[in-house]
Design an enzyme around this catalytic site. Structure first.
Site, PDB file in Angstrom:
ATOM      1  N   ARG A   1     -10.373 -14.337 -30.650  1.00  0.00           N
ATOM      2  CA  ARG A   1     -10.088 -14.273 -29.212  1.00  0.00           C
ATOM      3  C   ARG A   1     -11.285 -13.652 -28.499  1.00  0.00           C
ATOM      4  O   ARG A   1     -11.622 -12.492 -28.761  1.00  0.00           O
ATOM      5  CB  ARG A   1      -8.846 -13.418 -28.974  1.00  0.00           C
TER       6      ARG A   1
ATOM      7  N   HIS B   1      -8.560  -9.154 -32.531  1.00  0.00           N
ATOM      8  CA  HIS B   1      -8.848 -10.590 -32.536  1.00  0.00           C
ATOM      9  C   HIS B   1     -10.301 -10.866 -32.144  1.00  0.00           C
ATOM     10  O   HIS B   1     -10.894 -11.837 -32.614  1.00  0.00           O
ATOM     11  CB  HIS B   1      -7.922 -11.321 -31.574  1.00  0.00           C
TER      12      HIS B   1
ATOM     13  N   ASP C   1      -2.727 -14.682 -35.657  1.00  0.00           N
ATOM     14  CA  ASP C   1      -1.300 -14.696 -35.329  1.00  0.00           C
ATOM     15  C   ASP C   1      -0.715 -15.977 -35.903  1.00  0.00           C
ATOM     16  O   ASP C   1      -1.212 -17.071 -35.597  1.00  0.00           O
ATOM     17  CB  ASP C   1      -1.089 -14.677 -33.814  1.00  0.00           C
TER      18      ASP C   1
ATOM     19  N   GLU D   1       4.272  -6.286 -34.260  1.00  0.00           N
ATOM     20  CA  GLU D   1       4.290  -7.749 -34.185  1.00  0.00           C
ATOM     21  C   GLU D   1       4.379  -8.345 -35.587  1.00  0.00           C
ATOM     22  O   GLU D   1       3.455  -8.188 -36.390  1.00  0.00           O
ATOM     23  CB  GLU D   1       3.020  -8.275 -33.504  1.00  0.00           C
TER      24      GLU D   1
ATOM     25  N   HIS E   1       1.258 -10.829 -36.547  1.00  0.00           N
ATOM     26  CA  HIS E   1      -0.153 -10.440 -36.474  1.00  0.00           C
ATOM     27  C   HIS E   1      -0.636  -9.808 -37.773  1.00  0.00           C
ATOM     28  O   HIS E   1      -0.005  -8.898 -38.304  1.00  0.00           O
ATOM     29  CB  HIS E   1      -0.348  -9.439 -35.325  1.00  0.00           C
TER      30      HIS E   1
END
Length: 214
Positions: free
Chosen positions: A77, A122, A129, A187, A190
């Protein structure tokens, strides 16, 4: 290891590096917690460092023989995407996706409670993910909450779900941990490579196969 934030030479396309994966890159689409394509996502493809992709390939192979495929929602990301998240949280009054992704939280709580960080693992290129798809049914396994639902329900160890949903989470977690990834407490989807190659570098190049091949 020092590396230019615009240098993608240590990265690979997951579609080429990891057989059998499925990709649904949510931040390229409008179906995400903001409701629009996120800055830096120029293609609906997943990029990851070579080291993380190698570990993910092991996980994919182990799960494939059990009848499952990995489905990727996000991988590398760019920093500009994280900045998009932060600016949306600070300045943007739009909460159109609240019913789907953070129904029980105020927008600012997404940051104060750690669901969205101002610097993301990320962006170091070794976090992913993902979920599992059952090859027999062709459907995702029921994990008890959808990807990016910012809620206590999405914590991996949350027990207010069915035993089957919890076991599905633990199946994914066990394999990912065995293959070198660390989970995130809030999460279930993740995971970040424990021995990531660029632990101090936050990359800024776009999510783009063309950029990767320059």
């Amino acid at each position: 290891m020092n590396k230019s934030v615009s240098d993608p030479s240590g990265f690979v396309l997951l579609a080429e590096a990891v057989p059998h994966i499925i990709q649904e890159i949510r931040y390229y689409s409008t179906y995400n917690f903001i409701g629009e394509r996120i800055d830096g996502y120029e293609e609906p493809c997943a990029l990851l460092t070579r080291e993380a992709a190698r570990a993910l390939k092991r996980a994919s192979g182990e799960l494939f023989v059990q009848g499952y495929r990995l489905k990727i929602f996000d991988a590398y990301r760019p920093v500009c995407a994280v900045r998009h998240f932060v600016l949306w949280g600070i300045e943007d009054q739009d909460i159109r996706m609240k019913p789907y992704f953070y129904p029980d939280l105020e927008k600012q709580a997404l940051f104060t409670e750690g669901y969205i960080a101002s610097r993301s693992s990320h962006s170091r290129g070794s976090a992913v993910d993902l979920t599992l798809l059952d090859m027999r049914s062709g459907k995702e396994l029921d994990m008890g909450s959808p990807f990016d639902l910012f809620s206590e329900v999405s914590h991996p160890d949350y027990r207010g779900i069915t035993q089957e949903q919890y076991e599905n989470r633990m199946l994914l977690q066990r394999v990912m941990v065995r293959c070198g990834f660390a989970p995130l407490p809030c999460e279930w989807w993740h995971f970040c490579l424990k021995e990531e190659p660029y632990p101090d570098t936050y990359f800024e190049f776009p999510v783009s196969s063309d950029y990767l091949r320059r």
